[in-house]
Design an enzyme around this catalytic site. Structure first.
Site, PDB file in Angstrom:
ATOM      1  N   ARG A 131      -3.763 -13.205 -18.748  1.00 12.71           N
ATOM      2  CA  ARG A 131      -2.740 -12.760 -19.646  1.00 12.71           C
ATOM      3  C   ARG A 131      -2.625 -13.538 -20.885  1.00 12.71           C
ATOM      4  NH1 ARG A 131       1.823 -13.670 -18.941  1.00 12.71           N
ATOM      5  NH2 ARG A 131       1.592 -15.285 -17.188  1.00 12.71           N
ATOM      6  N   LYS A 175       1.652  -6.117 -15.586  1.00 14.70           N
ATOM      7  CA  LYS A 175       2.728  -6.992 -15.906  1.00 14.70           C
ATOM      8  C   LYS A 175       3.688  -6.766 -16.663  1.00 14.70           C
ATOM      9  CE  LYS A 175       1.733 -10.073 -12.846  1.00 14.70           C
ATOM     10  NZ  LYS A 175       2.857 -10.380 -11.732  1.00 14.70           N
ATOM     11  N   HIS A 222       9.323 -11.212  -8.480  1.00 15.28           N
ATOM     12  CA  HIS A 222       7.878 -11.451  -8.235  1.00 15.28           C
ATOM     13  C   HIS A 222       7.681 -12.125  -6.808  1.00 15.28           C
ATOM     14  CE1 HIS A 222       4.215 -13.636 -10.007  1.00 15.28           C
ATOM     15  NE2 HIS A 222       4.007 -12.645  -9.479  1.00 15.28           N
ATOM     16  N   SER A 252       0.836 -18.403  -8.829  1.00 14.70           N
ATOM     17  CA  SER A 252      -0.502 -18.498  -8.616  1.00 14.70           C
ATOM     18  C   SER A 252      -1.171 -19.592  -7.867  1.00 14.70           C
ATOM     19  CB  SER A 252      -1.311 -18.116  -9.988  1.00 14.70           C
ATOM     20  OG  SER A 252      -2.693 -17.983  -9.850  1.00 14.70           O
ATOM     21  N   LYS A 257       0.513 -16.914  -1.893  1.00 11.45           N
ATOM     22  CA  LYS A 257       1.550 -15.799  -1.597  1.00 11.45           C
ATOM     23  C   LYS A 257       0.963 -14.285  -1.115  1.00 11.45           C
ATOM     24  CE  LYS A 257       3.227 -13.958  -5.658  1.00 11.45           C
ATOM     25  NZ  LYS A 257       2.662 -12.721  -5.438  1.00 11.45           N
ATOM     26  N   THR A 258      -0.350 -14.192  -1.688  1.00  9.21           N
ATOM     27  CA  THR A 258      -0.992 -12.912  -1.074  1.00  9.21           C
ATOM     28  C   THR A 258      -1.664 -13.285   0.088  1.00  9.21           C
ATOM     29  OG1 THR A 258      -1.429 -12.065  -3.424  1.00  9.21           O
ATOM     30  CG2 THR A 258      -3.021 -11.216  -1.518  1.00  9.21           C
ATOM     31  N   ASP A 265       3.123  -8.205  -4.626  1.00  7.23           N
ATOM     32  CA  ASP A 265       3.464  -8.890  -5.804  1.00  7.23           C
ATOM     33  C   ASP A 265       4.807  -8.439  -6.390  1.00  7.23           C
ATOM     34  OD1 ASP A 265       2.336 -10.620  -7.935  1.00  7.23           O
ATOM     35  OD2 ASP A 265       2.144  -8.985  -9.130  1.00  7.23           O
ATOM     36  N   ARG A 295     -10.600 -11.252 -10.156  1.00  8.60           N
ATOM     37  CA  ARG A 295      -9.492 -10.393  -9.724  1.00  8.60           C
ATOM     38  C   ARG A 295     -10.069  -9.088  -8.975  1.00  8.60           C
ATOM     39  NH1 ARG A 295      -3.804 -12.072  -9.181  1.00  8.60           N
ATOM     40  NH2 ARG A 295      -3.416 -13.383 -11.206  1.00  8.60           N
TER      41      ARG A 295
END
Length: 528
Positions: free
Chosen positions: A53, A194, A213, A231, A235-236, A250, A314
Site C-alpha cells: 500500500r 483496503k 480488522h 502484519s 493473525k492469519t 481479515d 501475497r
C-alpha cells in the site's frame, strides 16, 4: 453479461467484460502479459514499483457530509473535490479505447449490512482479484444489480504528483458523496481491497455495527472467536485452524446478531510460507489463486523464501480454497477475543487476560514491533502502534471504535486475551521466538475456556493478568521475566516499552481515566 458504464461517465471503451469466469480472466491475463502460471496453476503477477500500500497517496475528499466525522490527519488526508474531479476526468479519458474488466459483487455476508460494489478495472487480473476477494453474486443477483459504491482502478495512468495536487504518480481517492474510489498509478491489488473496507469501516458504526480488522473462526461447539493483530503477528496463521471453521481472515463486522465476514476470500502473506506449519494456506495456492511478487524457479515452482521484490509477497484466493470454513461467513457473538502482538523486546507475556478497560486501552494502542529486515532502515526492534490494529483503514476517531468494543464486551461477557507471538529471553537477536506450538496451545486453552478459572498474577508494569499455568505450556515462560538471565535488564526493557505505550497514548484526547489507568505504568516497580 452486457453492461454500460455511462452512469460513471466511462464510455468509448474498446470492450467491457462483466463478471468473466476465473478461467476466462486467467486466460486473458496471461495473453495480455499481466502474469504467468506457476507449477500449480496460480497466476503469478509482478506489481512493479508498488509492492504494498501507498498510505501517503490515499486521500479522502473533504465534503460537508463527512467533514466532522473523519479523523483527519496524516493517515486520513483531505483533498479538495475539484482535484478529485480533474483526476476523474483524466482517468476516464485514459480508459477510452481500452478493454475494461468489471466485477459486480458484494461486501458483507450479513444481508442487512451488505454493500453492493462495482469494480472497474484496466487489468484482467485486478478483476480476478476482486472476484476472489469480495463476495461473488449469483446470476440472478446480477440481473437488477445496483452498485452502492464504485471502484475504478487504472494502474497504467500515472499522476503528475504536486502538479495534480497529489504526492506522487500513485493515488487512491475516496469520494463519499459520489460513492467512488479512484485508484491510479499503482498495480498493487491490496489498494482495491483496503479502500473498500475503509469505506465499510466508516459506514457501519452509524448502524451500531463494530467494523474490525481481524480474523474470525468458529468451533464445533458454536463458539466464535476473533483475532486482532498487525502484519507479522500470526493473525492469519492462528485463525486458520483445522479444528475450527474459518469465518474470514481479515475484515469483519460485529452486530447484535454476531460476527460476519466482509470478504469472500483471503489475502495471505506468502513470504517464507511453510507447507507444514501453514498447510491450509499452502494448499490453497493453485489455479484461481493470484500470487503477487513471488519469485518463480525455472520450473514454475514458487520460491516463497525469496524477498527479491518485497517481503510483502501475497496470495489471494477464495475462502472456499480453505478446507474447513464457515460457508455462511457468519458466527455468533464472540466468546473470546485475542489481541496478537509480536513483541521483539521480549518483555510482554506469552498470554495475558485483559479487563474491559485494558482491552479498550490495548485496542486503541494496537502495539506490535518491527524487526530488522522487514523494512528498509530498521536495524533493531522498533515499537509500532496502529490504533484498532488497523489505523490506516479506520476513518473515524479510534475512540468511536473502542467505545463500541467496550459496549459489546459488557453486553456479551466476552473474554479478551493479549497473546505475544514474539520473543522472550532477551528479545529479538538474543532470545528465541515463542514456539508456534506453544502459542497454538495457549490460544486453544483460551478458546476452550480452560483459562477462565486458573490462578493469575498481575504484571506490575503492564498491569495485565498472567496465568500461573496453562495446560501443555511450560509454566516458567508464562512470566517473561523468568526467561531472562539478567532480571535487571528485563525491568529496564519493560519500563522502556511501557514509556513508549504512554507516549503513544497521549495523542488520544478526552479518554476516560479508567481506560488510561488500565495502561502500563512507567514508575519503577519490582517486577514479579
Amino acid at each position: 453479461m452486457s453492461i454500460n458504464l455511462d452512469c460513471l461517465n466511462i464510455n468509448g471503451c474498446k470492450n467491457i467484460y462483466r463478471n468473466l469466469s476465473v478461467s476466462e480472466l486467467v486466460e486473458v491475463a496471461v495473453k495480455r502479459g499481466e502474469g504467468v502460471l506457476s507449477d500449480k496453476g496460480a497466476l503469478v503477477v509482478n506489481t512493479g514499483k508498488y509492492t504494498g500500500r501507498s498510505p501517503k497517496d490515499r486521500f479522502i475528499v473533504k465534503q460537508s457530509s463527512i467533514e466532522d466525522k473523519i479523523n483527519w490527519g496524516e493517515v486520513n488526508q483531505p483533498i479538495d473535490e475539484d482535484i478529485f474531479n480533474k483526476m476523474y476526468d483524466k482517468v476516464v479519458n485514459y480508459l477510452k479505447g481500452k478493454d475494461i474488466f468489471v466485477f459486480d459483487g458484494f461486501v458483507g455476508a450479513d444481508k442487512e449490512y451488505t454493500l453492493p460494489i462495482r469494480t472497474v478495472c484496466e487489468c484482467a487480473y485486478e478483476a480476478m482479484f476482486a472476484n476472489q476477494l469480495f463476495r461473488r453474486p449469483t446470476v440472478s443477483e446480477l440481473v437488477d444489480f445496483e452498485a452502492k459504491f464504485n471502484i475504478i482502478a487504472a494502474p497504467g495512468f500515472k499522476a503528475n504528483g504536486k502538479e495534480d495536487g497529489l504526492n506522487s504518480e500513485a493515488f487512491i481517492l475516496v469520494n463519499f458523496d459520489k460513492k467512488i474510489i479512484l485508484i491510479g498509478g499503482t498495480q498493487y491489488s491490496g489498494e482495491i481491497k483496503k479502500s473498500v473496507f475503509s469505506v465499510m469501516n466508516f459506514l457501519l458504526p452509524e448502524k451500531g455495527v463494530m467494523p474490525m480488522h481481524c480474523s474470525a473462526n468458529i468451533g464445533n461447539d458454536g463458539r466464535t472467536a476473533i483475532f486482532f493483530g498487525l502484519s507479522g503477528t500470526g493473525k492469519t496463521t492462528l485463525s486458520t485452524d483445522p479444528e475450527r471453521r474459518l469465518i474470514g481472515d481479515d475484515e469483519h463486522g460485529w452486530s447484535d446478531k454476531g460476527v460476519f465476514n466482509f470478504e469472500g476470500g483471503c489475502y495471505a502473506k506468502a513470504i517464507k510460507l511453510d507447507k507444514d506449519k501453514e498447510k491450509e494456506i499452502y494448499n490453497a495456492i493453485k489455479f484461481g489463486t493470484i500470487l503477487e511478487n513471488v519469485v518463480l524457479h525455472s520450473n514454475g515452482k514458487p520460491d516463497y523464501d525469496s524477498n527479491k521484490y518485497t517481503e510483502n509477497t501475497r496470495a489471494a484466493y477464495p475462502i472456499e480454497y480453505i478446507d474447513n470454513i464457515e460457508k455462511s461467513g457468519m458466527g455468533g457473538n464472540p466468546d473470546t477475543i485475542i489481541f496478537l502482538t509480536a513483541d521483539a523486546f521480549g518483555v510482554m507475556p506469552p498470554i495475558a487476560k485483559l479487563s474491559k478497560e485494558a482491552a479498550m486501552y490495548h485496542f486503541m494502542s494496537g502495539y506490535t514491533s518491527k524487526v530488522a529486515g522487514t523494512e528498509r532502515g530498521i536495524t533493531e526492534p522498533k515499537a509500532t502502534f496502529s490504533s484498532c490494529f488497523g489505523e490506516p483503514f479506520m476513518l473515524m476517531n479510534p475512540a468511536v471504535y473502542a467505545e463500541l468494543l467496550g459496549e459489546k464486551i459488557d453486553k456479551y461477557g466476552t473474554d479478551v486475551y493479549l497473546v505475544n507471538t514474539g520473543w522472550l529471553s532477551g528479545g529479538y537477536g538474543k532470545g528465541d521466538r515463542i514456539k508456534l506450538s506453544y502459542t497454538r496451545t495457549m490460544v486453544k486453552a483460551a478458546l476452550e475456556g480452560k483459562l477462565k478459572d486458573v490462578q493469575y498474577m498481575e504484571h506490575p508494569i503492564f498491569k495485565i493478568s498472567m496465568p500461573v499455568e496453562c495446560p501443555g505450556v511450560p509454566s516458567e515462560i508464562l512470566n517473561p521475566k523468568n526467561t531472562w538471565e539478567d532480571k535487571g535488564a528485563y525491568d529496564t526493557k519493560a519500563l522502556e516499552l511501557a514509556e513508549k505505550f504512554q507516549q503513544n497514548f497521549k495523542k488520544f484526547k478526552n479518554v476516560p481515566e479508567s481506560i488510561v489507568e488500565a495502561g502500563p505504568a512507567t514508575k519503577e516497580a519490582s517486577c514479579v
